[in-house]
Scaffold this motif. Structure first.
Motif, mmCIF file in Angstrom:
data_model
loop_
_atom_site.group_PDB
_atom_site.id
_atom_site.type_symbol
_atom_site.label_atom_id
_atom_site.label_comp_id
_atom_site.label_asym_id
_atom_site.label_seq_id
_atom_site.Cartn_x
_atom_site.Cartn_y
_atom_site.Cartn_z
ATOM 1 N N ILE A 12 0.716 -53.529 -0.631
ATOM 2 C CA ILE A 12 0.142 -55.052 -0.259
ATOM 3 C C ILE A 12 0.685 -56.316 -0.951
ATOM 4 N N ALA A 13 1.991 -56.081 -2.009
ATOM 5 C CA ALA A 13 2.554 -56.315 -2.347
ATOM 6 C C ALA A 13 3.798 -57.754 -1.535
ATOM 7 N N LEU A 14 4.202 -56.294 -0.082
ATOM 8 C CA LEU A 14 4.749 -56.897 0.739
ATOM 9 C C LEU A 14 3.813 -57.590 2.137
ATOM 10 N N GLN A 15 2.369 -57.051 1.503
ATOM 11 C CA GLN A 15 1.726 -58.129 2.728
ATOM 12 C C GLN A 15 1.919 -59.716 1.897
ATOM 13 N N GLU A 20 9.134 -58.360 5.008
ATOM 14 C CA GLU A 20 9.360 -56.581 5.278
ATOM 15 C C GLU A 20 9.307 -55.459 4.628
ATOM 16 N N ALA A 21 9.568 -54.260 4.569
ATOM 17 C CA ALA A 21 9.881 -53.590 3.889
ATOM 18 C C ALA A 21 10.647 -53.583 3.241
ATOM 19 N N GLY A 42 9.610 -47.180 2.374
ATOM 20 C CA GLY A 42 9.933 -48.243 2.752
ATOM 21 C C GLY A 42 11.289 -49.160 2.865
ATOM 22 N N ASN A 43 11.126 -49.190 1.279
ATOM 23 C CA ASN A 43 12.299 -50.317 0.547
ATOM 24 C C ASN A 43 13.400 -49.709 0.542
ATOM 25 N N ALA A 44 14.519 -50.744 2.084
ATOM 26 C CA ALA A 44 15.981 -50.972 1.849
ATOM 27 C C ALA A 44 16.637 -50.617 0.600
#
Length: 61
Positions: A12-15, A20-21, A42-44
């Motif tokens: 939700i936060a990324l959207q 992008e994650a 998927g956060n880098a």
């Protein structure tokens, strides 16, 4: 209700941020509630606040 460490909260936060994650950085103070769930999403880059403040303090000296 959606809250950490539920991966949906990170989605939700990324959207909402339109990010992008793999381009997001999660900064948190708990490995179990902040860092690991974001990493699974998927956060880098992930860093805990303690390490962040230590890095900043060392760079300001």
């Amino acid at each position: 209700m959606c809250q950490k460490p539920n991966p949906k909260i990170f989605e939700i936060a990324l959207q909402r941020a339109k990010c992008e994650a793999n381009k997001a950085i999660m900064i948190g103070d708990r490995i179990d509630n902040d860092i690991m769930p974001a990493k699974k999403n998927g956060n880098a880059n992930n860093m805990d606040k303690t390490r962040l403040w230590r890095l900043l303090a060392n760079n300001w000296r």
